[in-house]
Design an enzyme around this catalytic site. Structure first.
Site, PDB file in Angstrom:
ATOM      1  N   THR A 205       0.604  -1.331   0.277  1.00 17.91           N
ATOM      2  CA  THR A 205      -0.079  -0.145   0.024  1.00 17.91           C
ATOM      3  C   THR A 205       0.913   1.195   0.104  1.00 17.91           C
ATOM      4  O   THR A 205       1.581   0.799   0.672  1.00 17.91           O
ATOM      5  CB  THR A 205      -0.787   0.119   1.790  1.00 17.91           C
ATOM      6  OG1 THR A 205      -2.372  -1.146   1.022  1.00 17.91           O
ATOM      7  CG2 THR A 205      -1.138   1.091   1.736  1.00 17.91           C
ATOM      8  N   THR A 256      -1.031   1.957   6.878  1.00 16.59           N
ATOM      9  CA  THR A 256      -0.437   0.539   5.828  1.00 16.59           C
ATOM     10  C   THR A 256      -0.683   0.035   7.600  1.00 16.59           C
ATOM     11  O   THR A 256       0.514  -0.978   7.475  1.00 16.59           O
ATOM     12  CB  THR A 256       0.665   0.324   5.442  1.00 16.59           C
ATOM     13  OG1 THR A 256       0.404  -1.274   4.662  1.00 16.59           O
ATOM     14  CG2 THR A 256       2.001   0.844   5.928  1.00 16.59           C
ATOM     15  N   THR A 258      -3.665  -3.950   8.383  1.00 18.83           N
ATOM     16  CA  THR A 258      -4.462  -4.743   8.603  1.00 18.83           C
ATOM     17  C   THR A 258      -5.012  -3.664   9.084  1.00 18.83           C
ATOM     18  O   THR A 258      -6.036  -3.647   9.964  1.00 18.83           O
ATOM     19  CB  THR A 258      -3.895  -6.203   9.580  1.00 18.83           C
ATOM     20  OG1 THR A 258      -2.970  -6.716   9.249  1.00 18.83           O
ATOM     21  CG2 THR A 258      -5.532  -6.875   8.990  1.00 18.83           C
TER      22      THR A 258
HETATM   23  N1  ASP Z   1      -4.359  -0.914   5.178  1.00 23.06           N
HETATM   24  C1  ASP Z   1      -4.442  -1.637   3.498  1.00 23.06           C
HETATM   25  C2  ASP Z   1      -6.116  -2.850   4.173  1.00 23.06           C
HETATM   26  O1  ASP Z   1      -6.116  -3.392   4.853  1.00 23.06           O
HETATM   27  C3  ASP Z   1      -4.206  -3.047   3.435  1.00 23.06           C
HETATM   28  C4  ASP Z   1      -1.989  -2.628   3.889  1.00 23.06           C
HETATM   29  O2  ASP Z   1      -2.078  -1.924   3.915  1.00 23.06           O
HETATM   30  O3  ASP Z   1      -1.351  -3.178   3.193  1.00 23.06           O
HETATM   31  O4  ASP Z   1      -6.585  -2.876   2.370  1.00 23.06           O
END
Ligand code: ASP
Length: 346
Positions: A205, A256, A258
């Site tokens: 991300t 960024t 989960t």
């Molecule tokens: N935060 C992003 C999501 O949950 C994914 C990530 O940052 O890797 O969609």
């Protein structure tokens, strides 16, 4: 004589040094030295340096933080290394569904899009929502129709396809005993050998926070979300206050990780609130909120993981993560660029 000399010195003195700052992330996750070949590591470091060059050039000539955030993220959306735009991860159905948001610290204007499948630059769609609609967040078909009405570039969905992300999807679905969908229409034929990027966790991300020489802060985030997502799942990246926040004089944040945990903790707004009301530094606030993410569990007893980049109202930057790595970089007017990947790098 002295007075004249002083006067002419003042008249010819350069304007006060312009101050600007820029901080960028390219995703957090299980990024360990053993997992990155020197070539791949060099590619990421070069991409992060390019991001600093692009944003720094705009800010250095007095450009706006919003323009810097948008330009850097557009470039990263075009770079298949990152999980945003081209190079985005796949849903369980084998599609790329893209989310993005942007915020203007001057007036807390904000725009966000979720579930785009054809708009080449989701961050520009988010900016158009902020500047050219009465809304903050648009999703799916409607968001795409709006982007089209604003003459933003559309591409065939296969434009976003990368072999690396497809193989990641196959691994993810196999591990979860889910069926593997057919390769998307117009995707290149399957290669004979397994692709060699050895990452088994989604990351990549992208996010940017900038303070311009007019004192304005902007922040933006763009992602393909999480590998194998289902049912129209949307993470924190397009949620203002979770993945993105900006408020002049206080802070700018892009996150960024989960996304489910970042939404529940309200990461970006919480960092800014700590800075605003408790007068914590950017680093203190970032550390405290990432610790909260790591202490938050879900029904499967998994804890949140990820990272943030933060600027305070004067452009001092901080980052924090509870993962082994986060692609990250920063630059201020007249300063040296910093590019780091692993959590233990100083
Ligand atoms: N935060 C992003 C999501 O949950 C994914 C990530 O940052 O890797 O969609």
């Amino acid at each position: 004589m002295l007075a004249t000399a002083l006067l002419s010195a003042c008249a010819t003195a350069p304007p006060p040094a312009t101050r600007w700052s820029l901080v960028v992330h390219g995703g957090a996750g299980v990024i360990e030295r053993a997992n990155l070949t020197p070539e791949v590591e060099a590619q990421y470091r070069a991409a992060m340096q390019r991001a600093l060059n692009t944003g720094g050039a705009i800010l250095d000539r007095g450009g706006s933080s919003l323009d810097a955030v948008e330009a850097v993220i557009r470039e990263m959306e075009d770079d298949p290394l990152f999980n945003a735009g081209r190079g985005a991860v796949f849903t369980a159905e084998g599609r790329n569904e893209l989310d993005a948001s942007i915020m203007d610290g001057r007036n807390r204007g904000a725009g966000a899009v979720a579930g785009l499948t054809r708009t080449r630059h989701p961050i520009s769609a988010a900016r158009a929502v902020m500047e050219r609609s009465r809304h903050v967040m648009l999703i799916g078909e409607g968001a795409e129709a709006f982007a089209r009405s604003q003459n933003l570039e559309e591409v065939d969905p296969s434009y976003f396809f990368t072999e690396r992300r497809w193989q990641q999807l196959e691994q993810n679905l196999r591990a979860n005993n889910l069926p593997i969908p057919p390769r998307p229409a117009n995707a290149p034929p399957a290669p004979r050998a397994e692709f060699t990027y050895p990452d088994d966790h989604q990351f990549g991300t992208v996010g940017v926070v900038a303070l311009d020489s007019h004192g304005n802060i902007a922040a933006g985030t763009s992602t393909g979300g999480t590998t194998g997502k289902r049912w129209g799942r949307v993470g924190d990246a397009p949620i203002i206050g979770a993945g993105t926040y900006a408020q002049n004089g206080v802070c700018g944040v892009s996150a960024t990780g989960t996304g489910e945990f970042f939404i529940r903790v309200g990461v970006a707004r919480d960092i800014c609130a700590r800075m605003q009301f408790r007068h914590e530094s950017a680093q203190q606030a970032a550390d405290a909120v990432i610790a909260e993410v790591g202490a938050t569990t879900n029904a499967s007893n998994e804890a949140g993981d990820g990272g943030v980049i933060v600027l305070d109202g004067r452009g001092r930057f901080a980052w924090a993560m509870n993962t082994p790595g986060m692609y990250r970089a920063s630059l201020s007017a007249g300063g040296e660029p910093v590019v780091q990947i692993f959590a233990d790098e100083e």
